[in-house]
Design a protein around this motif. Structure first.
Motif, PDB file in Angstrom:
ATOM      1  N   GLY A  10      60.102  -5.757  51.363  1.00 12.67           N
ATOM      2  CA  GLY A  10      61.367  -6.416  51.647  1.00 12.67           C
ATOM      3  C   GLY A  10      62.510  -5.944  50.765  1.00 12.67           C
ATOM      4  O   GLY A  10      63.303  -5.095  51.145  1.00 12.67           O
ATOM      5  N   LYS A  11      62.546  -6.480  49.554  1.00 13.99           N
ATOM      6  CA  LYS A  11      63.689  -6.222  48.677  1.00 13.99           C
ATOM      7  C   LYS A  11      63.890  -4.735  48.403  1.00 13.99           C
ATOM      8  O   LYS A  11      65.033  -4.269  48.275  1.00 13.99           O
ATOM      9  N   ALA A  12      62.810  -3.990  48.296  1.00 18.04           N
ATOM     10  CA  ALA A  12      62.925  -2.552  48.010  1.00 18.04           C
ATOM     11  C   ALA A  12      63.732  -1.827  49.077  1.00 18.04           C
ATOM     12  O   ALA A  12      64.405  -0.827  48.786  1.00 18.04           O
ATOM     13  N   ILE A  13      63.690  -2.328  50.313  1.00 19.57           N
ATOM     14  CA  ILE A  13      64.486  -1.728  51.388  1.00 19.57           C
ATOM     15  C   ILE A  13      65.953  -2.066  51.197  1.00 19.57           C
ATOM     16  O   ILE A  13      66.829  -1.191  51.249  1.00 19.57           O
ATOM     17  N   TYR A  14      66.235  -3.350  50.932  1.00 17.53           N
ATOM     18  CA  TYR A  14      67.623  -3.782  50.793  1.00 17.53           C
ATOM     19  C   TYR A  14      68.302  -3.196  49.563  1.00 17.53           C
ATOM     20  O   TYR A  14      69.516  -3.001  49.544  1.00 17.53           O
ATOM     21  N   GLU A  15      67.492  -2.917  48.537  1.00 14.36           N
ATOM     22  CA  GLU A  15      68.038  -2.347  47.305  1.00 14.36           C
ATOM     23  C   GLU A  15      67.962  -0.821  47.295  1.00 14.36           C
ATOM     24  O   GLU A  15      68.166  -0.185  46.260  1.00 14.36           O
TER      25      GLU A  15
ATOM     26  N   LEU B 117      64.266 -14.023  47.634  1.00 15.62           N
ATOM     27  CA  LEU B 117      64.120 -14.906  46.486  1.00 15.62           C
ATOM     28  C   LEU B 117      63.436 -14.152  45.351  1.00 15.62           C
ATOM     29  O   LEU B 117      62.653 -13.239  45.593  1.00 15.62           O
ATOM     30  N   ARG B 118      63.723 -14.558  44.148  1.00 15.45           N
ATOM     31  CA  ARG B 118      63.036 -14.003  42.978  1.00 15.45           C
ATOM     32  C   ARG B 118      61.949 -14.978  42.549  1.00 15.45           C
ATOM     33  O   ARG B 118      62.241 -16.133  42.231  1.00 15.45           O
ATOM     34  N   GLU B 119      60.689 -14.518  42.589  1.00 20.93           N
ATOM     35  CA  GLU B 119      59.528 -15.334  42.242  1.00 20.93           C
ATOM     36  C   GLU B 119      59.507 -16.645  43.028  1.00 20.93           C
ATOM     37  O   GLU B 119      59.073 -17.682  42.524  1.00 20.93           O
ATOM     38  N   GLY B 120      60.004 -16.618  44.257  1.00 20.20           N
ATOM     39  CA  GLY B 120      59.950 -17.787  45.115  1.00 20.20           C
ATOM     40  C   GLY B 120      60.926 -18.889  44.775  1.00 20.20           C
ATOM     41  O   GLY B 120      60.839 -19.990  45.328  1.00 20.20           O
ATOM     42  N   SER B 121      61.882 -18.621  43.890  1.00 17.32           N
ATOM     43  CA  SER B 121      62.817 -19.660  43.460  1.00 17.32           C
ATOM     44  C   SER B 121      64.019 -19.744  44.395  1.00 17.32           C
ATOM     45  O   SER B 121      64.755 -18.772  44.566  1.00 17.32           O
TER      46      SER B 121
ATOM     47  N   VAL C 210      68.630 -16.614  44.486  1.00 18.85           N
ATOM     48  CA  VAL C 210      68.687 -16.027  45.824  1.00 18.85           C
ATOM     49  C   VAL C 210      69.659 -14.860  45.857  1.00 18.85           C
ATOM     50  O   VAL C 210      70.776 -14.956  45.335  1.00 18.85           O
ATOM     51  N   THR C 211      69.236 -13.762  46.461  1.00 14.83           N
ATOM     52  CA  THR C 211      70.137 -12.651  46.765  1.00 14.83           C
ATOM     53  C   THR C 211      70.414 -12.667  48.256  1.00 14.83           C
ATOM     54  O   THR C 211      69.481 -12.648  49.063  1.00 14.83           O
TER      55      THR C 211
END
Length: 250
Positions: free
Chosen positions: A226-231, A17-21, A25-26
């Motif tokens: 988290g996201k840094a791994i997926y990206e 999620l971006r900023e918990g929204s 969602v990605t």
């Protein structure tokens, strides 16, 4: 400082999620089982799993998640929808290494009091608890970051410490899911106030340079990535090398 890779799950899919929204969602094209195996195969022994459905009171994911958690030999730090003492016991008794509590700890005054004195045999449940502090502009958010708490940040930490809880997962919501850098200033403030806490940083980590910046504080126990791994901003191989070095130093 140890790096803990994160897996957020929404509707049985690996997401961020971006900023918990929940409206931003990605979704990633990998299953929870596959992602856990990627980490395990690369030497990671601790993984951070969040049930985003559970965090907002929807428990449709839980049987799916519990089955996977019970089958993995990795240590799991688990959160999302942990609303009762019975659920905490169920998770720990089933082999979950750490249970993250957030909303219930904030909204139910007796929850942490009951949990603080809960012991069975050699198990002191408080030692397996991580207190989630999700912060936006120094305001504590809960219920999937949808609600705001009136209690001040440092006062809440002091309250938890007084009951014997010492490990905190602090997510800087303004940084989360944006790959814009970690909340170093927020963590420094918390550690200056309470040097004895075991702090886990979360939100915004986008590079090994961000990891270094957190490590330079000298007092952060671990951080969640988290996201840094997926990206592909941080590789699993880099995490493995860092954690091996951290363990050697320890």
């Amino acid at each position: 400082m140890y790096i803990i890779p994160a897996i957020d799950v929404l509707d049985k899919k690996v997401v961020r999620l971006r900023e918990g929204s929940y409206s931003d969602v990605t979704v990633y094209d990998i299953s929870l089982e596959e992602q856990i195996e990627r980490y395990r195969a690369n030497g990671t022994d601790l993984v951070h799993i969040i049930d985003l459905n559970g965090a907002k009171g929807d428990f449709s994911n839980q049987s799916y998640l519990f089955d996977i958690v019970q089958r993995t030999d990795m240590k799991v730090q688990y959160g999302g929808g942990v609303r009762s003492i019975e659920k905490v016991k169920e998770l720990i008794d089933a082999g979950v290494y750490r249970v993250i509590v957030g909303t219930q700890a904030i909204t139910n005054p007796s929850f942490l009091e009951e949990l603080s004195v809960l012991n069975e045999g050699r198990i002191k449940y408080a030692d397996h608890i991580v207190i989630a502090i999700d912060v936006l502009d120094e305001v504590i958010k809960y219920s999937g970051w949808l609600e705001s708490s009136p209690i001040k940040l440092v006062e809440y930490i002091d309250k938890c410490l007084a009951m014997g809880f010492y490990r905190f997962l602090c997510t800087d919501i303004s940084k989360d899911g944006k790959l814009g850098g970690a909340g170093v200033e927020l963590y420094k403030k918390l550690l200056d106030h309470s040097p004895i806490i075991k702090l886990i940083g979360s939100g915004g980590i986008s590079s090994m340079e961000d990891i270094e910046a957190l490590n330079d504080l000298g007092r952060i126990e671990s951080c969640v990535v988290g996201k840094a791994i997926y990206e592909n901003k941080i590789s699993i191989e880099e995490i493995k090398a860092w954690n091996l070095k951290s363990l050697i130093k320890f």
